[in-house]
Design an enzyme around this catalytic site. Structure first.
Site, PDB file in Angstrom:
ATOM      1  N   LYS A  90      63.178  91.327  11.036  1.00 58.41           N
ATOM      2  CA  LYS A  90      61.899  90.622  11.557  1.00 58.41           C
ATOM      3  C   LYS A  90      60.847  90.440   9.613  1.00 58.41           C
ATOM      4  O   LYS A  90      60.054  89.808   9.502  1.00 58.41           O
ATOM      5  CB  LYS A  90      61.510  91.581  12.201  1.00 58.41           C
ATOM      6  CG  LYS A  90      62.271  90.971  13.384  1.00 58.41           C
ATOM      7  CD  LYS A  90      60.953  91.377  15.041  1.00 58.41           C
ATOM      8  CE  LYS A  90      61.845  90.796  15.786  1.00 58.41           C
ATOM      9  NZ  LYS A  90      63.330  91.545  16.292  1.00 58.41           N
TER      10      LYS A  90
ATOM     11  N   GLU B 257      51.683  93.586  11.947  1.00 53.73           N
ATOM     12  CA  GLU B 257      51.097  91.859  11.855  1.00 53.73           C
ATOM     13  C   GLU B 257      49.873  92.473  12.696  1.00 53.73           C
ATOM     14  O   GLU B 257      49.600  93.112  13.711  1.00 53.73           O
ATOM     15  CB  GLU B 257      52.003  90.766  11.702  1.00 53.73           C
ATOM     16  CG  GLU B 257      52.288  90.940  13.212  1.00 53.73           C
ATOM     17  CD  GLU B 257      53.835  89.738  13.764  1.00 53.73           C
ATOM     18  OE1 GLU B 257      53.605  89.760  12.600  1.00 53.73           O
ATOM     19  OE2 GLU B 257      54.274  89.793  14.489  1.00 53.73           O
TER      20      GLU B 257
ATOM     21  N   ASN C  68      55.634  92.590  27.078  1.00 50.54           N
ATOM     22  CA  ASN C  68      56.416  91.376  25.731  1.00 50.54           C
ATOM     23  C   ASN C  68      58.082  91.332  25.960  1.00 50.54           C
ATOM     24  O   ASN C  68      58.471  91.203  25.112  1.00 50.54           O
ATOM     25  CB  ASN C  68      56.453  92.596  24.408  1.00 50.54           C
ATOM     26  CG  ASN C  68      55.033  92.726  23.639  1.00 50.54           C
ATOM     27  OD1 ASN C  68      54.070  92.025  23.706  1.00 50.54           O
ATOM     28  ND2 ASN C  68      54.819  93.574  23.876  1.00 50.54           N
TER      29      ASN C  68
ATOM     30  N   GLU D  68      60.690  80.909  16.727  1.00 46.70           N
ATOM     31  CA  GLU D  68      59.774  81.634  18.277  1.00 46.70           C
ATOM     32  C   GLU D  68      58.405  81.676  17.278  1.00 46.70           C
ATOM     33  O   GLU D  68      58.027  81.729  15.949  1.00 46.70           O
ATOM     34  CB  GLU D  68      59.890  82.945  18.344  1.00 46.70           C
ATOM     35  CG  GLU D  68      61.062  82.747  19.373  1.00 46.70           C
ATOM     36  CD  GLU D  68      61.054  84.379  19.844  1.00 46.70           C
ATOM     37  OE1 GLU D  68      59.948  84.787  20.028  1.00 46.70           O
ATOM     38  OE2 GLU D  68      62.589  84.513  20.710  1.00 46.70           O
TER      39      GLU D  68
ATOM     40  N   GLU E   3      59.262  84.502  14.487  1.00 47.93           N
ATOM     41  CA  GLU E   3      61.171  85.125  13.937  1.00 47.93           C
ATOM     42  C   GLU E   3      62.175  84.192  14.590  1.00 47.93           C
ATOM     43  O   GLU E   3      61.539  83.685  15.131  1.00 47.93           O
ATOM     44  CB  GLU E   3      60.843  86.751  14.843  1.00 47.93           C
ATOM     45  CG  GLU E   3      61.116  86.396  16.213  1.00 47.93           C
ATOM     46  CD  GLU E   3      61.201  87.720  17.119  1.00 47.93           C
ATOM     47  OE1 GLU E   3      62.013  88.553  16.433  1.00 47.93           O
ATOM     48  OE2 GLU E   3      61.444  88.297  18.751  1.00 47.93           O
TER      49      GLU E   3
ATOM     50  N   ASN F  65      65.661  83.758  16.036  1.00 49.49           N
ATOM     51  CA  ASN F  65      66.682  84.590  17.019  1.00 49.49           C
ATOM     52  C   ASN F  65      68.044  83.345  16.565  1.00 49.49           C
ATOM     53  O   ASN F  65      67.687  82.641  16.834  1.00 49.49           O
ATOM     54  CB  ASN F  65      66.323  84.465  18.061  1.00 49.49           C
ATOM     55  CG  ASN F  65      65.209  85.562  18.315  1.00 49.49           C
ATOM     56  OD1 ASN F  65      65.495  86.666  18.709  1.00 49.49           O
ATOM     57  ND2 ASN F  65      64.626  85.266  19.408  1.00 49.49           N
TER      58      ASN F  65
ATOM     59  N   PHE G  13      56.293  98.043  38.540  1.00 47.96           N
ATOM     60  CA  PHE G  13      57.492  96.866  37.674  1.00 47.96           C
ATOM     61  C   PHE G  13      58.225  98.029  36.701  1.00 47.96           C
ATOM     62  O   PHE G  13      59.556  98.287  36.150  1.00 47.96           O
ATOM     63  CB  PHE G  13      57.057  96.299  36.776  1.00 47.96           C
ATOM     64  CG  PHE G  13      56.422  95.203  36.678  1.00 47.96           C
ATOM     65  CD1 PHE G  13      57.187  93.765  37.221  1.00 47.96           C
ATOM     66  CD2 PHE G  13      55.113  95.212  36.710  1.00 47.96           C
ATOM     67  CE1 PHE G  13      56.067  92.864  38.470  1.00 47.96           C
ATOM     68  CE2 PHE G  13      53.879  93.776  37.682  1.00 47.96           C
ATOM     69  CZ  PHE G  13      54.882  92.854  37.950  1.00 47.96           C
TER      70      PHE G  13
END
Length: 669
Positions: free
Chosen positions: A116, A200, A235, A275, A288, A290, A348
């Site tokens: 990244k 970032e 995320n 993305e 990024e 993938n 979750f």
């Protein structure tokens, strides 16, 4: 074309690749660990090779074992799926040295885009719009705090080699940077073997929108539209769709062209995803790339009609893309729901265990919609603590977005999963959420709409009436069957009782039967809350799904019996129903309510997992919000914090210990 390929993966993606390979006439080889000996992908493949113990680091992540399996079986190529070795350049190079084809991009592209930090530097040089941030390696927590202050809060702390939401934290203030840095680095090291992180700027109210690209070895590169992936939790994507309800044609074209330019710059070959985060003004920033197949690729396949796995295989075999950019058309709308083994009512938290019942909805075309289910499990299979908690990816397609959403809601209603906790109630609730239906999304959707977590939903008046009608219809049909047993001591006599009370949850709903007979198919008018509801169904005792209409509305309800009643699951609602005569209902109201045990002085393990750390000592005074323990489950570290000021009494667990759900970690004085 290849005659035999090996799939270096497991679960639903392995099965997905096998399906396409089989259609293309290519033989397949599966690999499996101890935990996956009886897995679905092993059964589906033409051959299967055992590659090691259950932990991925001893099986699926060992390149030498994959290569040895290729040699043993004569596999000419390897499809890596996603995760595991899919974005490891060293694995591609090792395959090349053995003369085995990697079904994916070349090592150059993986190296350029897989890291990244380096990918953002590369994107800047290629004039791709990027998010402001610090792209160098961060030395320690002090360095992280300094950088974050210079960028300005909020900031995103992210693992350089990360993916799938692991090794990622948002810090809204200086106080959150240090802990976020340590957790991100720790997760990154345990998940990827690389603890480098970068920081970032975090864009507020962002949408996560990605562009699917496809390129061959002959210089042809196209983009296949976008996917909206903004519904995320920690995320981790939960639901995706194609196309995005937010983009206009100009933005779609600009994002697609930048994605193609980036792919060309690294000589990309195969399927890949660029993305972006998109702000409220449709300004987009590179996140990024993938260099693999994405989990959510089915929605792109449904709206374009292009099999991405097939194209990856054909590109790897040296073929040219059979279409140009002008040939790519987006048709209709597709939704994907990720069914996870996690308990939405317990924040979750992961759930493991055996699938005592697993019956997905029927795949294929139904009316104007299409249902697709990509899965790697079956009834009786076990959800392991060693791997990702995904059970299945349920997809629907329809001509319009709302039709696709409604089709998804109906498909979820008919998807039976028992034996473990799962997030289907949340997914069903999402499908009828007004903000989701309007397409007003952001990556903060779940946190904003469910700030206190997802709780059991309460049916409104109309929903209660419909569920009461369903419950009573089941009870009447079942009673009619039992009363007609040949050896019953006393046969049914007299007219059918007209007045009933349905106890739904804690409420009591009077129901009056009007016209109709208790036969199959069942058709009867019921008067509830002053309105007449015609009820029609083919349901029979023992059926797990009640399908029919109530008041002219189509319903698909899951039916689960319990002692003296039924549990009904429908559109995210889960209620218990009992059927009484009016006199029985009067007596039931007098029954005492059993209270749950008091666990306020205990810290219970919220999921099966491994104790990473105990952060307190016996007798220590702890303030609300302070860390008590850290438990790892399914590669994610879960920080357990004090809910109030307290004093630690007895500590029952120690680091390195594996605990079951609700095991006592510590007691409070």
């Amino acid at each position: 074309m290849f005659k035999k390929i090996l799939i270096a993966n497991r679960g639903e993606i392995a099965g997905r690749v096998i399906k396409t390979a089989r259609r293309m006439g290519i033989s397949t080889v599966a690999v499996y660990s101890d935990a996956d000996r009886d897995a679905l992908h092993v059964e589906m493949a033409d051959e299967a090779i055992h590659i090691g113990a259950a932990p991925a680091a001893e099986s699926y992540l060992v390149a030498e074992k994959i290569i040895a399996a290729c040699k043993e079986t004569g596999a000419e190529a390897v499809h890596p799926g996603y995760g595991f070795l899919s974005e490891r350049a060293s694995f591609c190079e090792a395959l090349e040295q053995e003369g085995i084809i990697f079904i994916g991009p070349k090592p150059k592209a993986i190296k350029a885009m897989g890291d990244k930090i380096e990918s953002k530097k590369f994107a800047n040089a290629a004039k791709v719009s990027t998010v402001p941030g610090y792209l160098g390696v961060i030395d320690d927590a002090d360095h992280a705090e300094k950088i974050a202050s210079e960028i300005g809060y909020p900031v995103m702390i992210k693992a350089s080699a990360g993916g799938g939401g692991k090794g990622m934290r948002i810090a809204w203030s200086k106080g959150e940077v240090r802990d976020g840095f340590e957790r991100a680095r720790s997760e990154a090291k345990s998940s990827f073997g690389d603890d480098r992180v970068f920081i970032e700027k975090f864009v507020v109210d962002p949408r996560h929108i990605e562009i699917q690209v496809l390129a061959d070895a002959h210089g042809n590169v196209v983009y296949l539209g976008e996917r909206e992936c903004s519904i995320q939790r920690r995320n981790q994507k939960v639901a995706e769709e194609a196309p995005s309800p937010f983009l206009d044609e100009a933005t779609r074209k600009a994002m697609g062209e930048q994605s193609v330019a980036l792919a060309r710059a690294v000589d990309y070959q195969s399927a890949g995803t660029v993305e972006f985060i998109v702000d409220r003004d449709r300004k987009f920033y590179f996140l990024e790339m993938n260099t693999r197949l994405q989990v959510e690729h089915p929605v792109t396949e449904l709206v374009t009609g292009i099999d991405l796995v097939e194209q990856m295989i054909r590109v790897a075999a040296g073929e040219e893309l059979p279409f140009a950019q002008d040939d790519i058309k987006l048709n209709g709308w597709a939704i994907e729901s990720r069914l996870y083994a996690e308990d939405p009512y317990r924040n979750f938290l992961p759930s493991i265990g055996r699938l005592t019942r697993y019956r997905p909805p029927r795949e294929g075309k139904s009316g104007n919609s299409i249902v697709r289910n990509d899965t790697g499990v079956f009834e009786g299979a076990e959800i392991s603590m060693y791997y990702d908690p995904m059970i299945a990816k349920l997809c629907t397609w329809a001509p319009t977005r709302l039709e696709a959403v409604d089709a998804m809601g109906e498909a979820l209603d008919g998807f039976l999963v028992d034996g473990i906790a799962h997030n289907m109630p949340f997914l069903s609730a999402l499908m009828k959420h007004p903000r989701w239906r309007e397409g007003r999304l952001s990556t903060g959707f779940i946190a904003e709409e469910y700030p206190d977590g997802f709780a059991a939903m309460t049916p409104d008046g109309a929903e209660s009436a419909m569920l009461a009608a369903v419950a009573l219809s089941c009870a009447l049909v079942d009673a009619n069957r039992r009363e007609r047993y040949a050896d019953r001591l006393r046969q049914a006599t007299g007219p059918l009782r007209e007045e009933w009370i349905v106890k739904l949850g804690a409420g009591y709903i009077p129901v009056t039967l009007q016209d109709g007979l208790v036969i199959i198919p069942f058709e009867m008018d019921m008067r509830i809350n002053g309105a007449t509801l015609p009820v029609a169904t083919d349901w029979r005792p023992g059926d797990a799904i009640w399908a029919g209409t109530v008041g002219g509305r189509k319903m698909t309800v899951q039916i689960r019996p319990f002692l003296n009643g039924l549990r009904l699951d429908w559109q995210g609602l889960s209620v218990q129903a009992k059927i009484f005569t009016p006199r029985q209902a009067e007596l039931d109201k007098l029954m005492p309510v059993k209270l749950p045990p008091d666990t306020s002085k205990l810290l219970l393990c919220p999921m099966p997992g491994l104790v990473v750390a105990i952060a307190v000592a016996q007798g220590q005074e702890v303030k609300a919000g302070e860390t008590l323990a850290i438990v790892e489950a399914m590669k994610m570290e879960n920080v357990l914090r004090a809910e109030r000021d307290l004093i630690v009494g007895k500590i029952n667990a120690k680091p390195g210990e594996s605990l079951a759900v609700d095991a006592v970690i510590m007691e409070f004085a």
